[in-house]
Design a protein around this motif. Structure first.
Motif, mmCIF file in Angstrom:
data_model
loop_
_atom_site.group_PDB
_atom_site.id
_atom_site.type_symbol
_atom_site.label_atom_id
_atom_site.label_comp_id
_atom_site.label_asym_id
_atom_site.label_seq_id
_atom_site.Cartn_x
_atom_site.Cartn_y
_atom_site.Cartn_z
ATOM 1 N N LYS A 47 24.191 -27.432 -9.871
ATOM 2 C CA LYS A 47 23.815 -26.073 -9.489
ATOM 3 C C LYS A 47 22.530 -26.076 -8.670
ATOM 4 N N VAL A 48 21.555 -26.859 -9.117
ATOM 5 C CA VAL A 48 20.287 -26.925 -8.387
ATOM 6 C C VAL A 48 20.492 -27.622 -7.044
ATOM 7 N N HIS A 49 21.287 -28.662 -7.036
ATOM 8 C CA HIS A 49 21.537 -29.430 -5.810
ATOM 9 C C HIS A 49 22.141 -28.554 -4.706
ATOM 10 N N ILE A 50 23.080 -27.708 -5.037
ATOM 11 C CA ILE A 50 23.748 -26.894 -4.015
ATOM 12 C C ILE A 50 23.047 -25.558 -3.768
ATOM 13 N N SER A 51 22.093 -25.193 -4.596
ATOM 14 C CA SER A 51 21.407 -23.918 -4.429
ATOM 15 C C SER A 51 20.431 -23.971 -3.256
ATOM 16 N N GLU A 94 20.219 -40.242 -4.701
ATOM 17 C CA GLU A 94 19.370 -39.066 -4.806
ATOM 18 C C GLU A 94 20.130 -37.784 -4.468
ATOM 19 N N VAL A 95 19.709 -36.722 -5.137
ATOM 20 C CA VAL A 95 20.246 -35.389 -4.902
ATOM 21 C C VAL A 95 19.116 -34.526 -4.366
ATOM 22 N N ASP A 96 19.446 -33.346 -3.891
ATOM 23 C CA ASP A 96 18.444 -32.435 -3.342
ATOM 24 C C ASP A 96 17.768 -31.644 -4.471
ATOM 25 N N VAL A 97 17.150 -32.371 -5.376
ATOM 26 C CA VAL A 97 16.415 -31.795 -6.498
ATOM 27 C C VAL A 97 15.065 -32.502 -6.529
ATOM 28 N N LEU A 98 13.988 -31.729 -6.449
ATOM 29 C CA LEU A 98 12.659 -32.342 -6.403
ATOM 30 C C LEU A 98 12.176 -32.808 -7.767
#
Length: 109
Positions: A47-51, A94-98
């Motif tokens: 959810k965070v990755h695609i948000s 890695e995912v797009d989550v900081l």
């Protein structure tokens, strides 16, 4: 967040969302029994990755799920910490989550 106007048609609704700046925010999820058995932890990370507006995840999970005899059936906190940690540190995974913060609650086994 995740809405049809942003191009996503999904029923993913976070337990909590806190905007920290324009286009930046924190998503928080509190899990119970299906944390690892139903892969809710992975769904929350996704959810965070695609948000487009969330980059941080606060995930609250039980230390243990208990059976009828009072013994730990599974230990979601330990499992979530290790399996979600695999998405950080290697550019291929890695995912797009900081940031990801895993908090445990309940009695520890």
């Amino acid at each position: 967040m995740l809405a049809p106007d942003t191009g996503f048609v999904t029923h993913a609704r976070p337990d909590f969302y806190f905007p920290v700046a324009p286009g930046r925010g924190i998503l928080a999820e509190v899990e119970r029994g299906g944390t690892t058995t139903n892969n809710h932890d992975l769904k929350d990370l996704w959810k965070v990755h695609i948000s487009p507006t969330a980059q941080h995840l606060f995930l609250v999970v039980p230390h243990a799920n208990w059976n009828e005899q009072g013994l730990p059936r599974e230990r979601p906190f330990n499992r979530v910490s290790s399996r979600l940690g695999a998405f950080f540190g290697d550019p291929r995974r890695e995912v797009d989550v900081l940031s990801l913060h895993v908090y445990g609650y309940g009695r520890s086994p």
